[in-house]
Design a protein around this motif. Structure first.
Motif, short mmCIF file in Angstrom:
data_model
loop_
_atom_site.label_atom_id
_atom_site.label_comp_id
_atom_site.label_asym_id
_atom_site.label_seq_id
_atom_site.Cartn_x
_atom_site.Cartn_y
_atom_site.Cartn_z
N LYS A 272 2.09 11.93 -17.23
CA LYS A 272 2.22 10.47 -17.17
C LYS A 272 3.06 10.05 -15.96
O LYS A 272 2.74 9.08 -15.28
CB LYS A 272 2.87 9.91 -18.45
N LEU A 273 4.13 10.80 -15.68
CA LEU A 273 4.99 10.49 -14.54
C LEU A 273 4.24 10.72 -13.23
O LEU A 273 4.33 9.90 -12.31
CB LEU A 273 6.26 11.33 -14.59
N LEU A 274 3.50 11.80 -13.14
CA LEU A 274 2.72 12.08 -11.94
C LEU A 274 1.66 10.99 -11.72
O LEU A 274 1.47 10.51 -10.60
CB LEU A 274 2.06 13.46 -12.06
N ASP A 275 1.00 10.59 -12.78
CA ASP A 275 0.00 9.52 -12.71
C ASP A 275 0.63 8.23 -12.19
O ASP A 275 0.10 7.58 -11.28
CB ASP A 275 -0.61 9.31 -14.10
N PHE A 276 1.77 7.87 -12.74
CA PHE A 276 2.46 6.64 -12.34
C PHE A 276 2.92 6.72 -10.89
O PHE A 276 2.75 5.77 -10.12
CB PHE A 276 3.64 6.38 -13.28
N CYS A 277 3.48 7.85 -10.49
CA CYS A 277 3.97 8.00 -9.12
C CYS A 277 2.84 7.97 -8.10
O CYS A 277 2.98 7.36 -7.03
CB CYS A 277 4.78 9.29 -8.98
N ILE A 278 1.73 8.61 -8.41
CA ILE A 278 0.58 8.58 -7.49
C ILE A 278 0.06 7.16 -7.34
O ILE A 278 -0.24 6.70 -6.24
CB ILE A 278 -0.52 9.56 -7.95
N LYS A 279 -0.04 6.44 -8.45
CA LYS A 279 -0.48 5.04 -8.37
C LYS A 279 0.48 4.23 -7.52
O LYS A 279 0.05 3.42 -6.69
CB LYS A 279 -0.56 4.42 -9.77
N LEU A 280 1.77 4.44 -7.72
CA LEU A 280 2.77 3.67 -6.97
C LEU A 280 2.69 3.96 -5.48
O LEU A 280 2.75 3.04 -4.66
CB LEU A 280 4.17 3.98 -7.52
N VAL A 281 2.54 5.22 -5.10
CA VAL A 281 2.44 5.58 -3.68
C VAL A 281 1.17 4.99 -3.07
O VAL A 281 1.20 4.42 -1.97
CB VAL A 281 2.48 7.11 -3.51
N LEU A 282 0.04 5.13 -3.77
CA LEU A 282 -1.22 4.59 -3.24
C LEU A 282 -1.16 3.08 -3.09
O LEU A 282 -1.59 2.53 -2.07
CB LEU A 282 -2.38 4.97 -4.16
N VAL A 283 -0.62 2.41 -4.08
CA VAL A 283 -0.56 0.95 -4.03
C VAL A 283 0.40 0.49 -2.93
O VAL A 283 0.12 -0.47 -2.22
CB VAL A 283 -0.14 0.41 -5.42
N GLU A 284 1.51 1.20 -2.76
CA GLU A 284 2.45 0.83 -1.71
C GLU A 284 1.81 1.01 -0.34
O GLU A 284 1.95 0.16 0.54
CB GLU A 284 3.71 1.69 -1.85
N ARG A 285 1.08 2.09 -0.14
CA ARG A 285 0.42 2.33 1.14
C ARG A 285 -0.67 1.29 1.39
O ARG A 285 -0.82 0.79 2.51
CB ARG A 285 -0.18 3.72 1.18
N LEU A 286 -1.45 0.97 0.37
CA LEU A 286 -2.52 -0.02 0.54
C LEU A 286 -1.95 -1.41 0.82
O LEU A 286 -2.51 -2.15 1.63
CB LEU A 286 -3.40 -0.07 -0.70
N SER A 287 -0.86 -1.76 0.16
CA SER A 287 -0.32 -3.10 0.35
C SER A 287 0.35 -3.26 1.71
O SER A 287 0.43 -4.37 2.23
CB SER A 287 0.68 -3.44 -0.76
N ASN A 288 0.80 -2.15 2.32
CA ASN A 288 1.41 -2.22 3.65
C ASN A 288 0.44 -1.87 4.76
O ASN A 288 0.83 -1.81 5.92
CB ASN A 288 2.62 -1.29 3.72
N GLY A 289 -0.82 -1.61 4.42
CA GLY A 289 -1.83 -1.31 5.42
C GLY A 289 -1.71 0.07 6.02
O GLY A 289 -2.23 0.33 7.10
N LYS A 290 -1.02 0.97 5.36
CA LYS A 290 -0.86 2.34 5.87
C LYS A 290 -2.07 3.18 5.47
O LYS A 290 -2.84 2.84 4.58
CB LYS A 290 0.41 2.98 5.30
#
Length: 131
Positions: free
Chosen positions: A77-95
């Motif tokens: 569950k923690l890995l799932d949440f962290c991967i989502k957070l990293v992907l969303v942060e990268r997408l929202s910043n255009g990285k």
């Protein structure tokens, strides 16, 4: 199955279905951009939108009978949440998405049962941890 375990399992399934309901998307790209939409509204809203993680953490701290399955459940569950957070942060910043870039380019629709697989998988692990 004992009644308290059944009640806990129903609680987890409820929280998983709640997460499935707000994390909708017909493709992986649509799914990720739906997550980005919630992330841009508020990071706190995005974090609070994962109540099953907190529910599993609470149940594990209070009632863990099988530490191997409980640890596995929390880790996944923690890995799932962290991967989502990293992907969303990268997408929202255009990285660039890095190794996940090919995944976001797949334009295949999700079958309806694929959206329910996390609820089934986490429920089975939950049962293994608390039975």
């Amino acid at each position: 199955m004992e009644t308290p375990l059944l009640n806990l399992l129903i609680g987890l399934i409820f929280f998983e279905l709640f997460e499935i309901s707000w994390q909708q998307g017909s493709t992986i790209d649509a799914y990720l951009y739906n997550l980005v939409r919630f992330y841009r509204k508020s990071l706190l809203l995005f974090i609070l939108g994962h109540p099953s993680f907190y529910y599993v953490l609470f149940c594990t701290l209070v009632w863990a009978y099988n530490p191997l399955f409980a640890g596995l459940l929390i880790g996944i569950k923690l890995l799932d949440f962290c991967i989502k957070l990293v992907l969303v942060e990268r997408l929202s910043n255009g990285k660039h998405l890095g190794t996940f870039a090919p995944l976001a380019q797949i334009d295949q629709p999700f079958p309806w049962f694929m959206k329910l697989l996390p609820a089934l998988f986490y429920s089975l692990l939950f049962y293994g941890a608390f039975a």
